[in-house]
Design a protein around this motif. Structure first.
Motif, PDB file in Angstrom:
ATOM      1  N   GLY A 161       0.437  -1.513  -0.012  1.00 27.30           N
ATOM      2  CA  GLY A 161      -0.214   0.050  -0.533  1.00 27.30           C
ATOM      3  C   GLY A 161       0.405   1.549   0.132  1.00 27.30           C
ATOM      4  N   GLY A 162       1.482   1.351   0.862  1.00 27.20           N
ATOM      5  CA  GLY A 162       2.660   2.205   1.377  1.00 27.20           C
ATOM      6  C   GLY A 162       3.945   2.755  -0.107  1.00 27.20           C
ATOM      7  N   THR A 163       4.088   1.751  -1.089  1.00 27.05           N
ATOM      8  CA  THR A 163       5.085   1.235  -1.635  1.00 27.05           C
ATOM      9  C   THR A 163       4.017   1.836  -3.247  1.00 27.05           C
ATOM     10  N   LEU A 164       2.511   1.206  -3.702  1.00 23.37           N
ATOM     11  CA  LEU A 164       2.433   1.550  -5.293  1.00 23.37           C
ATOM     12  C   LEU A 164       1.835   3.305  -4.734  1.00 23.37           C
ATOM     13  N   LYS A 165       1.090   3.752  -3.813  1.00 20.28           N
ATOM     14  CA  LYS A 165       0.595   4.714  -3.593  1.00 20.28           C
ATOM     15  C   LYS A 165       1.308   6.043  -4.567  1.00 20.28           C
ATOM     16  N   ASN A 166       2.692   5.592  -4.174  1.00 18.82           N
ATOM     17  CA  ASN A 166       4.041   6.622  -4.761  1.00 18.82           C
ATOM     18  C   ASN A 166       3.458   6.606  -6.733  1.00 18.82           C
ATOM     19  N   VAL A 167       2.768   5.610  -6.394  1.00 26.09           N
ATOM     20  CA  VAL A 167       3.336   5.910  -8.274  1.00 26.09           C
ATOM     21  C   VAL A 167       2.124   6.660  -8.333  1.00 26.09           C
ATOM     22  N   MET A 168       1.008   6.357  -7.882  1.00 23.36           N
ATOM     23  CA  MET A 168      -0.373   7.331  -7.401  1.00 23.36           C
ATOM     24  C   MET A 168       0.096   8.713  -7.856  1.00 23.36           C
ATOM     25  N   ALA A 169       0.858   8.587  -6.142  1.00 20.91           N
ATOM     26  CA  ALA A 169       1.086  10.328  -6.282  1.00 20.91           C
ATOM     27  C   ALA A 169       1.446  10.538  -7.011  1.00 20.91           C
ATOM     28  N   ILE A 170       2.425  10.508  -8.533  1.00 23.72           N
ATOM     29  CA  ILE A 170       3.092  11.213  -9.240  1.00 23.72           C
ATOM     30  C   ILE A 170       2.133  11.535 -10.095  1.00 23.72           C
ATOM     31  N   ARG A 191      -9.402   4.516  -9.472  1.00 25.06           N
ATOM     32  CA  ARG A 191      -9.320   3.827 -10.044  1.00 25.06           C
ATOM     33  C   ARG A 191      -8.096   2.950 -10.140  1.00 25.06           C
ATOM     34  N   GLY A 192      -7.508   3.747  -9.062  1.00 23.34           N
ATOM     35  CA  GLY A 192      -5.504   3.835  -9.078  1.00 23.34           C
ATOM     36  C   GLY A 192      -5.558   2.734  -7.666  1.00 23.34           C
ATOM     37  N   LEU A 193      -7.041   2.907  -7.620  1.00 25.85           N
ATOM     38  CA  LEU A 193      -6.867   2.138  -5.765  1.00 25.85           C
ATOM     39  C   LEU A 193      -7.334   0.563  -6.277  1.00 25.85           C
ATOM     40  N   ALA A 194      -7.445   0.632  -7.900  1.00 27.36           N
ATOM     41  CA  ALA A 194      -8.816  -0.563  -7.865  1.00 27.36           C
ATOM     42  C   ALA A 194      -6.776  -1.417  -8.701  1.00 27.36           C
ATOM     43  N   MET A 196      -3.767  -0.456  -7.534  1.00 24.91           N
ATOM     44  CA  MET A 196      -2.944  -1.384  -6.953  1.00 24.91           C
ATOM     45  C   MET A 196      -3.873  -2.510  -5.939  1.00 24.91           C
ATOM     46  N   ILE A 197      -4.886  -2.645  -6.054  1.00 30.32           N
ATOM     47  CA  ILE A 197      -5.964  -4.248  -5.148  1.00 30.32           C
ATOM     48  C   ILE A 197      -4.983  -5.134  -6.368  1.00 30.32           C
ATOM     49  N   ARG A 198      -5.077  -5.105  -7.955  1.00 30.94           N
ATOM     50  CA  ARG A 198      -5.048  -5.997  -8.681  1.00 30.94           C
ATOM     51  C   ARG A 198      -3.837  -6.486  -8.688  1.00 30.94           C
ATOM     52  N   ILE A 199      -2.479  -5.531  -8.158  1.00 32.99           N
ATOM     53  CA  ILE A 199      -1.424  -6.736  -8.366  1.00 32.99           C
ATOM     54  C   ILE A 199      -0.792  -6.577  -6.920  1.00 32.99           C
ATOM     55  N   GLY A 200      -1.751  -6.268  -6.042  1.00 40.63           N
ATOM     56  CA  GLY A 200      -1.405  -6.962  -4.348  1.00 40.63           C
ATOM     57  C   GLY A 200      -1.473  -7.870  -4.512  1.00 40.63           C
ATOM     58  N   SER A 201      -3.102  -8.255  -4.489  1.00 40.46           N
ATOM     59  CA  SER A 201      -3.648  -9.177  -4.811  1.00 40.46           C
ATOM     60  C   SER A 201      -3.117 -10.713  -5.278  1.00 40.46           C
ATOM     61  N   ASP A 202      -2.508 -10.095  -6.332  1.00 41.33           N
ATOM     62  CA  ASP A 202      -1.986 -11.239  -7.178  1.00 41.33           C
ATOM     63  C   ASP A 202      -0.586 -11.686  -6.332  1.00 41.33           C
ATOM     64  N   TRP A 203       0.249 -10.481  -6.178  1.00 40.22           N
ATOM     65  CA  TRP A 203       1.177 -10.383  -5.167  1.00 40.22           C
ATOM     66  C   TRP A 203       1.679 -11.409  -3.936  1.00 40.22           C
ATOM     67  N   GLY A 204      -0.245 -11.642  -3.344  1.00 36.04           N
ATOM     68  CA  GLY A 204       0.194 -12.444  -2.014  1.00 36.04           C
ATOM     69  C   GLY A 204      -0.622 -11.451  -1.265  1.00 36.04           C
ATOM     70  N   ALA A 205      -0.671 -10.221  -1.279  1.00 34.60           N
ATOM     71  CA  ALA A 205      -1.396  -9.273  -0.200  1.00 34.60           C
ATOM     72  C   ALA A 205      -3.155  -9.830  -0.510  1.00 34.60           C
ATOM     73  N   THR A 209      -6.818  -4.878   3.487  1.00 33.54           N
ATOM     74  CA  THR A 209      -5.724  -4.102   3.384  1.00 33.54           C
ATOM     75  C   THR A 209      -5.363  -2.796   3.051  1.00 33.54           C
ATOM     76  N   PHE A 210      -5.705  -2.991   1.961  1.00 33.20           N
ATOM     77  CA  PHE A 210      -5.879  -1.838   0.365  1.00 33.20           C
ATOM     78  C   PHE A 210      -6.314  -0.741   1.422  1.00 33.20           C
ATOM     79  N   TYR A 211      -7.797  -1.560   2.171  1.00 36.58           N
ATOM     80  CA  TYR A 211      -8.722  -0.267   2.287  1.00 36.58           C
ATOM     81  C   TYR A 211      -8.589   0.661   3.925  1.00 36.58           C
ATOM     82  N   GLY A 212      -7.574  -0.221   4.601  1.00 43.02           N
ATOM     83  CA  GLY A 212      -6.914   0.434   5.505  1.00 43.02           C
ATOM     84  C   GLY A 212      -6.332   1.365   5.047  1.00 43.02           C
ATOM     85  N   LEU A 213      -5.420   2.182   7.040  1.00 40.84           N
ATOM     86  CA  LEU A 213      -3.930   3.545   6.864  1.00 40.84           C
ATOM     87  C   LEU A 213      -3.257   3.493   5.773  1.00 40.84           C
ATOM     88  N   SER A 214      -2.834   1.971   5.453  1.00 45.66           N
ATOM     89  CA  SER A 214      -1.547   2.144   4.860  1.00 45.66           C
ATOM     90  C   SER A 214      -1.547   1.693   3.197  1.00 45.66           C
TER      91      SER A 214
END
Ligand SMILES: NC(=O)C1=CN([C@@H]2O[C@H](COP(=O)(O)OP(=O)(O)OC[C@H]3O[C@@H](n4cnc5c(N)ncnc54)[C@H](O)[C@@H]3O)[C@@H](O)[C@H]2O)C=CC1
Ligand SMILES: O=C(CO)COP(=O)(O)O
Length: 305
Positions: A161-170, A191-194, A196-205, A209-214
């Motif tokens: 969450g903390g890592t991927l949002k940096n791409v969306m922040a740009i 759509r950015g969160l979607a 993050m979730i798409r790749i994050g869940s494939d990663w095993g997260a 968790t992506f709907y939380g603070l991080s």
């Protein structure tokens, strides 16, 4: 809580801020910087908690130094870096776990712009580990009336969450730099969160968790604040400044710049669609203008949400 000995590895903006939070709670903090006089060996020798806040490019070299040093068998390693390893695409906690063997590793991430925390403004964060007792110990060390710390059992999800949002922040900085308005920003973040979730869940997260603070929390903070270095990169690109010039003037590290390439590499190999990240990648390597990136996103084929 009894005072704990903390070694903070990396004396940049975030390492210094976390060190101050722990020191205010009465803990004994030693800060290590590669430019300082004290050796890394001396700093970590007696530490009960080793907290790394080096930028991503420093994680592998520093972790390999720590691996060869004597540290306490009961030490806990906390990682606060938000980035991806270009060699393996893995997260910092994976590298640290390798370096500290079977000692617990705790990920710390959340909507935590260090300049606001330095001013004593209230903030919340997450400490996550598969070793829940270790996460609770770290929670106790940092919790205060100004800094509310939640535990979590999904370290990978918290770290991503903390890592991927940096791409969306740009991307969000570009959106504001082009003055595209509130509707566009809401669409981008959702759509950015979607993405993050798409790749994050494939990663095993875990998705929740992506709907939380991080995840969502850090996305909202970073994508809406000029204090974010990643946001600044996007904002200034949209104002026609070149990337080398922007980075030269930036205070500290904008991890999203390197994260984007590593993320796109992984997405390509896993065959995962990352349209916003893809446009950020083109923008960063100078092969598209901000306006053309917007047109490419708006002109994509129609699809269900
Ligand atoms: N500043 C903030 O508000 C927050 C930052 N973070 C994350 O924390 C990490 C650090 O961020 P900042 O402290 O803001 O960056 P910074 O640029 O202020 O500090 C980075 C630190 O890493 C050290 N470093 C870099 N390469 C190294 C190497 N090869 N060997 C040893 N040390 C090395 C630098 O000397 C410096 O002390 C980043 O991953 C960032 O995304 C996370 C939450 C909040
Ligand atoms: O991660 C951060 C806030 O949670 C800091 O964001 P920047 O690295 O973009 O400044």
């Amino acid at each position: 809580m009894a005072p704990t000995r903390l070694a903070v590895i990396g004396a940049g903006m975030w390492g210094s801020t976390l060190g101050q939070l722990a020191a205010h709670n009465g803990h004994h903090v030693s800060l290590w910087s590669r430019h300082g006089d004290r050796s890394l060996a001396e700093t970590v020798a007696d530490a009960e908690i080793l907290l790394s806040a080096v930028s991503m490019k420093g994680v592998r070299p520093v972790a390999s130094q720590v691996r060869d040093l004597p540290i306490r068998p009961d030490a806990i390693l906390v990682t606060a870096t938000k980035g991806l390893d270009p060699e393996t695409t893995c997260t910092p906690s994976t590298i640290w776990q390798d370096a500290v063997g079977d000692r617990p590793v705790v990920v710390l991430a959340g909507p935590n712009l260090s300049k606001e925390i330095q001013q004593g403004l209230p903030a919340a964060t997450v400490v996550a580990s598969t070793d829940f007792g270790a996460a609770e110990r770290v929670q106790g060390i940092f919790s205060s009336m100004d800094f509310r710390v939640y535990t979590n059992r999904d370290p990978l999800g918290v770290e991503l969450g903390g890592t991927l949002k940096n791409v969306m922040a740009i991307a969000a900085g570009v959106c504001d730099g082009l003055q595209l308005g509130t509707n566009a920003k809401a669409a981008l973040l959702t759509r950015g969160l979607a993405e993050m979730i798409r790749i994050g869940s494939d990663w095993g997260a875990q998705v929740e968790t992506f709907y939380g603070l991080s995840g969502l929390g850090d996305l909202l903070a970073t994508c809406n604040s000029p204090l974010s270095r990643n946001y600044q990169v996007g904002y200034q690109l949209a104002r026609d400044r070149g990337l080398p010039e922007i980075l030269a003037d930036l205070e500290g590290t904008a991890e999203g710049v390197n994260t984007t390439a590593v993320l796109l590499d992984r997405a390509r190999r896993r065959d995962i669609s990352m349209p916003i990240s893809y446009q950020v990648g083109l923008l960063l390597d100078g092969s598209i203008t901000p306006k053309a990136a917007l047109e490419a996103l708006m002109g994509r084929e129609s699809k269900p949400e």
